[in-house]
Write a protein that holds these residues in place. Sequence first.
Motif, PDB file in Angstrom:
ATOM      1  N   GLN A  35      44.260  36.403  36.037  1.00 12.73           N
ATOM      2  CA  GLN A  35      43.040  36.715  35.834  1.00 12.73           C
ATOM      3  C   GLN A  35      42.072  35.371  33.869  1.00 12.73           C
ATOM      4  OE1 GLN A  35      40.848  39.983  35.477  1.00 12.73           O
ATOM      5  NE2 GLN A  35      42.307  41.088  36.420  1.00 12.73           N
ATOM      6  N   GLU A  38      41.597  31.722  35.146  1.00 17.75           N
ATOM      7  CA  GLU A  38      40.291  32.015  36.056  1.00 17.75           C
ATOM      8  C   GLU A  38      39.065  31.609  35.734  1.00 17.75           C
ATOM      9  OE1 GLU A  38      40.297  30.474  39.438  1.00 17.75           O
ATOM     10  OE2 GLU A  38      43.008  30.102  39.164  1.00 17.75           O
ATOM     11  N   ASP A 256      40.428  37.698  42.236  1.00 21.39           N
ATOM     12  CA  ASP A 256      40.621  36.726  42.801  1.00 21.39           C
ATOM     13  C   ASP A 256      38.951  37.029  43.908  1.00 21.39           C
ATOM     14  OD1 ASP A 256      42.953  35.933  42.223  1.00 21.39           O
ATOM     15  OD2 ASP A 256      43.999  37.341  43.551  1.00 21.39           O
TER      16      ASP A 256
END
Length: 288
Positions: A35, A38, A256
């Motif tokens: 996480q 990203e 995601d």
Amino acid sequence: MTLLVQITDTHVVERGTLLYGMADTARHLAETVSQINEMRPRPDLVLVTGDLVEHPGTRTYSHFRDLIAPLKAPVYLMPGNHDKPAVMSEFFSDTQMFPGPDPHFQFAIEGPDFRVLALNSHYDNSELPFFGPRRLQWLAHELESSSQPTLIAIHHPPFVTGIGFIDMVGPGWYRELGEVLNRHPHVLKVICGHGHADLHGRIGRVPVHMVGSTAHQLIAGRVIDIAPSFDNIPVPPMLHHWVNGDIVSGYYPWPDGVDAERIDKSSNTGWEDLKDQMRGSMVVKHDS
């Protein structure tokens, strides 16, 4: 430094095992690392505020190190009650992750907007906190040497939480810490972990934010002194963001498929048009 991500209480165990036979702390940490990688914009650094492992030693620190290796941002580590600072210092000596020297194992992180002072509240063979004269002297010197806005990081919460097993040591351990912080108005906030729960308090005039755990949460009795319950879920990473001369903090999940769920895409309406709809008849003065 504009964007600092904090994670805490990762409690990594030996490879192939579960914490208390229940929590897959390795999976929770690996997912958290993903996480963080990203996030946009990318954080300037990641700070892990203690209890890196459950059983301190080369096997568990090696496992922890492998799990955080994919992080794209620089990483700094702090000891918690489950850690051994001397073992950490030796194990991570070939990196810049834990630069705090013996005997206090504390360090400063310098940034363009604010600096971080990473403190050590570990006490050998106890889960309770300690902050002795040498650590206090180091802190006082660092605060006197610079008037730059400062974020204090420590593992144990230096305020009365209302949770019996966390507060049982009493406020004496952080009384002098609070006196030092109160003498320096450039100290903006204290961040910590340890409690496996999200709580806000104060040490004197300074706000304190206790952050939930990457490993699992504790549903603890507040007001009444009862044993905590185990909740096998992690919290998202905590983002501390420099905004208009202050540090704004909040969990910052980045799951995601986040791009596919954006409201401009789901509504098939441009983002600037959506903002115009939000404004309605209000005229926004951007310089106010």
